[in-house]
Design a protein around this motif. Structure first.
Motif, PDB file in Angstrom:
ATOM      1  N   ALA A  58       0.834  -1.198   0.000  1.00  0.00           N
ATOM      2  CA  ALA A  58       0.000   0.000   0.000  1.00  0.00           C
ATOM      3  C   ALA A  58       0.874   1.255   0.000  1.00  0.00           C
ATOM      4  CB  ALA A  58      -0.920   0.004   1.213  1.00  0.00           C
ATOM      5  N   LEU A  59       0.354   2.307  -0.584  1.00  0.00           N
ATOM      6  CA  LEU A  59       1.048   3.585  -0.662  1.00  0.00           C
ATOM      7  C   LEU A  59       0.534   4.523   0.423  1.00  0.00           C
ATOM      8  CD1 LEU A  59       0.741   4.104  -4.532  1.00  0.00           C
ATOM      9  CD2 LEU A  59       2.658   3.087  -3.293  1.00  0.00           C
ATOM     10  N   ASP A  60       1.384   5.431   0.869  1.00  0.00           N
ATOM     11  CA  ASP A  60       0.950   6.433   1.835  1.00  0.00           C
ATOM     12  C   ASP A  60      -0.197   7.240   1.243  1.00  0.00           C
ATOM     13  OD1 ASP A  60       2.893   5.652   3.619  1.00  0.00           O
ATOM     14  OD2 ASP A  60       4.327   7.196   3.025  1.00  0.00           O
ATOM     15  N   GLY A  61      -1.265   7.341   1.997  1.00  0.00           N
ATOM     16  CA  GLY A  61      -2.408   8.134   1.558  1.00  0.00           C
ATOM     17  C   GLY A  61      -3.288   7.451   0.533  1.00  0.00           C
ATOM     18  N   GLN A  62      -3.104   6.150   0.332  1.00  0.00           N
ATOM     19  CA  GLN A  62      -3.897   5.459  -0.688  1.00  0.00           C
ATOM     20  C   GLN A  62      -5.343   5.315  -0.232  1.00  0.00           C
ATOM     21  OE1 GLN A  62      -2.043   1.989  -2.310  1.00  0.00           O
ATOM     22  NE2 GLN A  62      -3.742   1.527  -3.681  1.00  0.00           N
ATOM     23  N   VAL A  63      -6.254   5.794  -1.066  1.00  0.00           N
ATOM     24  CA  VAL A  63      -7.689   5.748  -0.784  1.00  0.00           C
ATOM     25  C   VAL A  63      -8.364   4.657  -1.593  1.00  0.00           C
ATOM     26  CG1 VAL A  63      -9.852   7.056  -0.941  1.00  0.00           C
ATOM     27  CG2 VAL A  63      -7.758   8.189  -0.184  1.00  0.00           C
ATOM     28  N   TRP A  64      -7.904   4.454  -2.841  1.00  0.00           N
ATOM     29  CA  TRP A  64      -8.513   3.485  -3.748  1.00  0.00           C
ATOM     30  C   TRP A  64      -7.520   2.378  -4.083  1.00  0.00           C
ATOM     31  CZ3 TRP A  64     -13.513   3.854  -4.266  1.00  0.00           C
ATOM     32  CH2 TRP A  64     -14.144   5.106  -4.209  1.00  0.00           C
ATOM     33  N   PHE A  65      -8.036   1.174  -4.209  1.00  0.00           N
ATOM     34  CA  PHE A  65      -7.250   0.036  -4.681  1.00  0.00           C
ATOM     35  C   PHE A  65      -7.914  -0.509  -5.940  1.00  0.00           C
ATOM     36  CE2 PHE A  65      -6.111   0.392  -0.282  1.00  0.00           C
ATOM     37  CZ  PHE A  65      -4.765   0.024  -0.228  1.00  0.00           C
ATOM     38  N   ASN A  66      -7.099  -0.881  -6.919  1.00  0.00           N
ATOM     39  CA  ASN A  66      -7.605  -1.358  -8.222  1.00  0.00           C
ATOM     40  C   ASN A  66      -7.991  -2.833  -8.150  1.00  0.00           C
ATOM     41  OD1 ASN A  66      -4.896   0.584  -9.310  1.00  0.00           O
ATOM     42  ND2 ASN A  66      -7.011   1.220  -9.643  1.00  0.00           N
ATOM     43  N   VAL A  67      -8.985  -3.133  -7.320  1.00  0.00           N
ATOM     44  CA  VAL A  67      -9.358  -4.515  -7.044  1.00  0.00           C
ATOM     45  C   VAL A  67      -9.838  -5.225  -8.315  1.00  0.00           C
ATOM     46  CG1 VAL A  67     -10.947  -5.990  -5.742  1.00  0.00           C
ATOM     47  CG2 VAL A  67      -9.901  -4.011  -4.636  1.00  0.00           C
ATOM     48  N   GLY A  68     -10.561  -4.525  -9.176  1.00  0.00           N
ATOM     49  CA  GLY A  68     -11.019  -5.140 -10.416  1.00  0.00           C
ATOM     50  C   GLY A  68      -9.861  -5.540 -11.315  1.00  0.00           C
ATOM     51  N   ALA A  69      -8.843  -4.696 -11.384  1.00  0.00           N
ATOM     52  CA  ALA A  69      -7.653  -5.037 -12.165  1.00  0.00           C
ATOM     53  C   ALA A  69      -6.940  -6.241 -11.558  1.00  0.00           C
ATOM     54  CB  ALA A  69      -6.710  -3.838 -12.233  1.00  0.00           C
ATOM     55  N   PHE A  70      -6.908  -6.316 -10.222  1.00  0.00           N
ATOM     56  CA  PHE A  70      -6.285  -7.468  -9.557  1.00  0.00           C
ATOM     57  C   PHE A  70      -7.041  -8.757  -9.918  1.00  0.00           C
ATOM     58  CE2 PHE A  70      -5.213  -4.452  -5.754  1.00  0.00           C
ATOM     59  CZ  PHE A  70      -4.312  -3.772  -6.533  1.00  0.00           C
ATOM     60  N   ARG A  71      -8.370  -8.685  -9.903  1.00  0.00           N
ATOM     61  CA  ARG A  71      -9.177  -9.865 -10.240  1.00  0.00           C
ATOM     62  C   ARG A  71      -8.963 -10.271 -11.698  1.00  0.00           C
ATOM     63  NH1 ARG A  71     -14.542  -7.269  -7.544  1.00  0.00           N
ATOM     64  NH2 ARG A  71     -14.089  -7.718  -5.343  1.00  0.00           N
ATOM     65  N   LEU A  72      -8.864  -9.284 -12.575  1.00  0.00           N
ATOM     66  CA  LEU A  72      -8.614  -9.580 -13.981  1.00  0.00           C
ATOM     67  C   LEU A  72      -7.289 -10.330 -14.148  1.00  0.00           C
ATOM     68  CD1 LEU A  72      -8.885  -9.404 -17.042  1.00  0.00           C
ATOM     69  CD2 LEU A  72      -8.124  -7.029 -16.913  1.00  0.00           C
ATOM     70  N   VAL A  73      -6.263  -9.872 -13.458  1.00  0.00           N
ATOM     71  CA  VAL A  73      -4.960 -10.535 -13.550  1.00  0.00           C
ATOM     72  C   VAL A  73      -5.043 -11.970 -13.051  1.00  0.00           C
ATOM     73  CG1 VAL A  73      -2.625 -10.540 -12.590  1.00  0.00           C
ATOM     74  CG2 VAL A  73      -3.574  -8.434 -13.514  1.00  0.00           C
ATOM     75  N   GLN A  74      -5.754 -12.196 -11.963  1.00  0.00           N
ATOM     76  CA  GLN A  74      -5.949 -13.564 -11.477  1.00  0.00           C
ATOM     77  C   GLN A  74      -6.658 -14.420 -12.518  1.00  0.00           C
ATOM     78  OE1 GLN A  74      -7.930 -13.669  -7.631  1.00  0.00           O
ATOM     79  NE2 GLN A  74      -5.973 -14.066  -6.641  1.00  0.00           N
TER      80      GLN A  74
END
Length: 243
Positions: free
Chosen positions: A140-156
């Motif tokens: 995680a990055l400092d100050g991260q508000v959003w995570f690209n969960v859909g992109a992670f699922r696509l990669v899986q």
């Protein structure tokens, strides 16, 4: 309802702006330049099963398929996966020899080890974004508000559907150090992509990931001077002022 108008005026992507042969791409359309780059990375044999995720207006499909055939690399099957029936219909008009498949990029409705080459151009930012990484082990990055969960699922999903030695191309606005940020398009929000986190998920899924700037991958001539489709709306506005 109208794919050409949507991508001309509502959501002009890089690929759509360079749909026609262009000086910046060596007088090639975007789709042909992309195929040349991917052939250099191993997509260099005929009879591949190709999957394009979110083909939009069908411009990339049309140019990519034509260029594969020109190079003697005719695919065994070219499948277009999209959630939108209207876009699938528009794509089929431009690419009638290809297969339409309605479904989600986050749960690809294809069997394991069935695809050799995946194209996903400017789709990732439209996928699910969440306030937590959703169980994915990413830095995680400092100050991260959003995570690209859909992109992670696509990669899986790509790790599941790709055959051994398969190749996947994913592009979107963002970068390896990008703090995922919500931006508002003309009619919907999107979240930029942190490609370092996407690469972490890919490696955890058993894939080899490489992050390459799009300009470098396609050999874009950044010194070329041109009018692109992105200029057209400005010209139309200027014309209206002078009526």
């Amino acid at each position: 309802h109208d794919a050409p108008t949507h991508f001309d005026e509502g959501e002009t992507t890089f690929a759509h702006a360079f749909e026609r042969p262009h000086p910046a791409l060596g007088e090639r359309p975007f789709g042909a330049a992309l195929i040349d780059a991917l052939v250099g990375l191993g997509a260099d044999r005929p009879g591949l099963d190709v999957l394009e995720i979110g083909p939009g207006s069908g411009a990339v499909c049309e140019a990519a398929l034509s260029h594969l055939i020109e190079r003697g690399l005719t695919p065994a099957c070219y499948t277009r996966l999209d959630l939108s029936p209207a876009l699938l219909h528009a794509q089929a008009q431009r690419c009638p020899t290809t297969r339409s498949l309605q479904g989600s990029a986050e749960a690809i409705p294809l069997p394991e080890a069935s695809i050799d080459l995946v194209l996903s151009n400017e789709v990732l930012a439209d996928l699910t974004a969440a306030a937590t990484p959703g169980g994915f082990d990413v830095t995680a990055l400092d100050g991260q508000v959003w995570f690209n969960v859909g992109a992670f699922r696509l990669v899986q999903e790509l790790a599941r559907v790709l055959r051994p030695g398969g190749l996947a191309y994913l592009s979107e606005f963002g970068g390896p150090d990008e703090l995922p940020t919500e931006t508002t398009q003309l009619d919907h929000p999107e979240v930029s992509i942190n490609f370092s986190q996407v690469a972490e998920v890919a490696q955890a899924a058993g894939l080899t990931a490489e992050i390459v700037p799009l300009g470098a991958l396609l050999g874009v001539n950044l010194d070329a001077r041109w009018l692109s489709r992105a200029s057209f709306e400005g010209l139309r506005c200027l014309s209206r002022e002078y009526k």
